[in-house]
Design an enzyme around this catalytic site. Structure first.
Site, PDB file in Angstrom:
ATOM      1  N   ARG A  68       0.835  -1.211   0.000  1.00  0.00           N
ATOM      2  CA  ARG A  68       0.000   0.000   0.000  1.00  0.00           C
ATOM      3  C   ARG A  68       0.867   1.258   0.000  1.00  0.00           C
ATOM      4  NH1 ARG A  68      -1.923   1.401   6.080  1.00  0.00           N
ATOM      5  NH2 ARG A  68      -0.502   0.035   7.192  1.00  0.00           N
TER       6      ARG A  68
ATOM      7  N   PHE B 161     -14.532  -3.775   1.303  1.00  0.00           N
ATOM      8  CA  PHE B 161     -15.538  -2.772   0.915  1.00  0.00           C
ATOM      9  C   PHE B 161     -15.455  -2.420  -0.568  1.00  0.00           C
ATOM     10  CE2 PHE B 161     -14.041  -1.562   5.336  1.00  0.00           C
ATOM     11  CZ  PHE B 161     -14.889  -2.473   5.947  1.00  0.00           C
TER      12      PHE B 161
ATOM     13  N   HIS C  71      -5.393  -3.569   2.508  1.00  0.00           N
ATOM     14  CA  HIS C  71      -5.864  -4.304   3.683  1.00  0.00           C
ATOM     15  C   HIS C  71      -6.602  -5.574   3.288  1.00  0.00           C
ATOM     16  CE1 HIS C  71      -4.863  -0.358   5.155  1.00  0.00           C
ATOM     17  NE2 HIS C  71      -4.961  -0.755   6.405  1.00  0.00           N
TER      18      HIS C  71
ATOM     19  N   GLU D 146     -19.263   3.544  -0.569  1.00  0.00           N
ATOM     20  CA  GLU D 146     -18.482   2.815  -1.569  1.00  0.00           C
ATOM     21  C   GLU D 146     -19.252   2.597  -2.870  1.00  0.00           C
ATOM     22  OE1 GLU D 146     -18.922   1.837   1.596  1.00  0.00           O
ATOM     23  OE2 GLU D 146     -16.935   2.084   2.468  1.00  0.00           O
TER      24      GLU D 146
ATOM     25  N   ARG E 259      -1.755  -4.575   3.805  1.00  0.00           N
ATOM     26  CA  ARG E 259      -1.465  -3.633   4.882  1.00  0.00           C
ATOM     27  C   ARG E 259      -0.032  -3.740   5.426  1.00  0.00           C
ATOM     28  NH1 ARG E 259      -2.960  -4.263  11.070  1.00  0.00           N
ATOM     29  NH2 ARG E 259      -2.189  -2.271  11.802  1.00  0.00           N
TER      30      ARG E 259
ATOM     31  N   SER F  75      -5.080   5.351   5.316  1.00  0.00           N
ATOM     32  CA  SER F  75      -4.746   3.927   5.384  1.00  0.00           C
ATOM     33  C   SER F  75      -4.404   3.340   4.015  1.00  0.00           C
ATOM     34  CB  SER F  75      -5.915   3.140   5.976  1.00  0.00           C
ATOM     35  OG  SER F  75      -6.194   3.596   7.280  1.00  0.00           O
TER      36      SER F  75
END
Lengths: 309, 280
Positions: free
Chosen positions: A7, A80, A106, A55, A164, A34
């Protein structure tokens, strides 16, 4: 060993891309810190849209932007960005074949402490079942950088699955990623291990250990799950005794399934799958989870030995 | 500003032609959605034949206005308008819903010129229209984006995500129509899942709201002009309509949401619609 989260590499690559291509637009759903799209947001605020926690609307908006020639990168957590918005991705992006990149972070168990509610282990299965979708899982920072640039140059929907935690850097600048191509990272003649994402490093380590025991393992990095590199799989099936797949995903519908589909149609070969065995995860540290759910070097070694036996 | 007599008559004739095409198409296919197509015929007529900057010979013009049929099951009204406008031969209307046709049951962007977005799974078109409007802002183009929503459709949660987003990003180049015909498959929207008060909801979400008779060409056009003058917020035109409008036995009948007329019913429908043309 240098470790970088994919990421983080994504965040940096997006900024590079933003400079190179003014049509690149980034959308996020309140997770930019994030997902690391925050760097792009800071550098190109006019081309970054925070959609809040919506989303479905984010996917639809990206589709609309793409109809006007923009190249939207859409980011949120893997869960998501896929399971929550399956219909929107299918009908508003893939059916009209729009140039939207869904780059999620993630993914898998290594999301860690947030637990099963946030750990997507079904996303690849779902994404690869949708026509027109390309599915890519980079293994390290350099591969991620190249994947992001390649996805921007490719015209059509692309799903990019990022992680992540910091993972070992495997590739340097000499590495060449190509959509739809697997890469042999360790030559071997007895058994083949085909790995993706965070499982590439354990696969390489497993091969090293097995070599000490006189077992020669071919390791293939398979960043593109769809379209999958049939040639490299068939060659492995012909030249080695069997294949072990390693993925941080449900064993149903992911890399293991994709590899098994290829060999059963052409060169029936034993395929053993290392992956999440159709169960939900739980809270814990990434390494603890990989250990508990059977996703380590040791589990790969065990499957290789089952084939040799 | 009211249309002059000649323009008004011409628009009414076009709407009537589209209505006849709708019933013919659905009858020929023995399947499709006549009710919600007929209710939207006047709105699409004003948009396609008086308002929107579109050219069938240059369907990808980056400066063109866009129309998204979010309630994709009303595809017959879109196909009727596009064919009449010259995007494809009118004879092709009779291939609607048949194998190998470009006229899919629900609109497919990839298969037919003039279709701006594939729709059909309800609730998604408003977000897509938002994206088109955002792109227009980013590129400093002055095109406008129109989207037609169904009243049952706004029961979808995604519509309200999009409504919030359109106001947040001040998409004043976006105009939505609500085809408020009060019927959905299972009955009256008020009985199934009441979306009212729709005007107050959209106002509360930060939209400019206009309520009109969705079968009055002048009111439709005036509302569009008013929307163009509103700065800093999107506009929702709540068009009160009659499901099945123009065919007496279909009007306000929930059964005609997704049912095709038989030969006899088609003949009656066409007779009525032909009568409108002569007497109006």
């Amino acid at each position: 060993m240098t470790k970088i989260a994919t990421r983080d590499a994504y965040g940096k690559a997006l900024v590079e891309l933003g400079e190179k291509n003014p049509n690149v637009i980034v959308l996020d759903a309140d997770l930019s810190k994030s997902t690391k799209t925050a760097d792009f947001a800071k550098t190109y605020p006019d081309r970054f849209f925070d959609m809040g926690i919506s989303e479905a609307n984010m996917i639809g908006t990206a589709a609309g932007l793409a109809t006007a020639g923009k190249i939207p990168f859409v980011s949120t957590f893997a869960l998501f960005g896929t399971l929550r918005v399956g219909d929107q991705i299918r009908n508003s992006i893939c059916y009209p074949n729009l140039n939207v990149k869904i780059a999620v972070t993630h993914s898998g168990l290594t999301l860690g402490e947030d637990g099963a509610s946030h750990q997507a282990v079904e996303d690849i299965s779902m994404m690869r079942a949708i026509p027109n979708m390309t599915v890519i899982v980079p293994a390290d920072a350099e591969e991620t950088r190249q994947v992001i640039h390649a996805a921007a140059e490719y015209d059509g929907p692309v799903y990019i699955r990022l992680g992540r935690p910091a993972v070992p850097v495997v590739f340097d600048k000499n590495y060449k990623f190509e959509i739809g191509k697997g890469v042999v990272v360790n030559e071997g003649a007895d058994v083949t291990v085909i790995a993706m994402g965070v499982m590439l490093s354990p696969a390489i380590e497993a091969a090293k250990e097995l070599e000490k025991e006189g077992i020669s393992v071919r390791v293939i990095n398979m960043p593109t799950i769809k379209p999958i590199d049939k040639d490299i799989i068939i060659k492995a099936a012909q030249e080695t005794k069997g294949i072990v797949t390693a993925e941080e995903h449900n064993i149903y519908g992911g890399l293991g399934s994709a590899v098994a589909e290829v060999v059963t149609e052409s060169v029936p070969t034993v395929v053993k799958r290392v992956g999440v065995e159709d169960t939900f995860g739980e809270s814990g540290k990434p390494n603890e989870l990989l250990e508990k759910y059977g996703l380590t070097k040791e589990h790969i070694i065990e499957k290789v030995k089952e084939i040799i036996k | 500003m009211a249309f002059d007599e000649q323009t008004l008559a011409s628009l009414k004739e076009t709407a009537n032609t589209i209505r006849k095409d709708i019933v013919k198409m659905v009858a020929e296919a023995s399947s499709g959605h006549p009710g919600g197509s007929l209710s939207a015929a006047d709105i699409l007529t004003v948009l396609y034949f008086n308002e929107m900057n579109i050219d069938p010979n240059n369907p990808q013009d980056p400066n063109r206005d866009r129309f998204v049929l979010s309630k994709g099951h009303a595809s017959p009204v879109l196909y009727g308008a596009l064919a009449e406008k010259g995007f494809f031969p009118k004879e092709e209307l009779m291939t609607f819903r048949k194998i190998n046709s470009r006229l899919q049951g629900h609109p497919s962007k990839k298969s037919l010129p003039g279709v701006e977005m594939s729709t059909g799974s309800l609730g998604q078109g408003l977000s897509v229209a938002n994206g088109m409007a955002l792109a227009g802002k980013l590129d400093n183009r002055d095109y406008r984006v129109y989207v037609l929503l169904g009243d049952g459709e706004i029961q979808e949660g995604m519509i309200w995500e999009a409504a919030m987003s359109a106001a947040h990003y001040k998409l004043d180049n976006l105009t939505a129509f609500l085809d408020y015909n009060h019927l959905q498959i299972d009955g009256r929207v008020e009985d199934v899942m009441n979306p009212a008060p729709v005007d107050e909801k959209f106002r509360a979400f930060g939209w400019h709201v206009i309520i009109i008779d969705g079968h009055d060409m002048n009111q439709i056009s005036d509302a569009i002009q008013e929307a163009k003058s509103i700065k800093g917020k999107p506009t929702m035109i709540i068009a009160n309509t009659i499901k099945g409008k123009g065919v007496s036995f279909m009007e306000n009948q929930v059964g005609w949401h997704g049912t095709a007329p038989n030969a006899e019913q088609l003949a009656q429908a066409l007779e009525e619609l032909n009568g409108v043309k002569q007497n109006d």
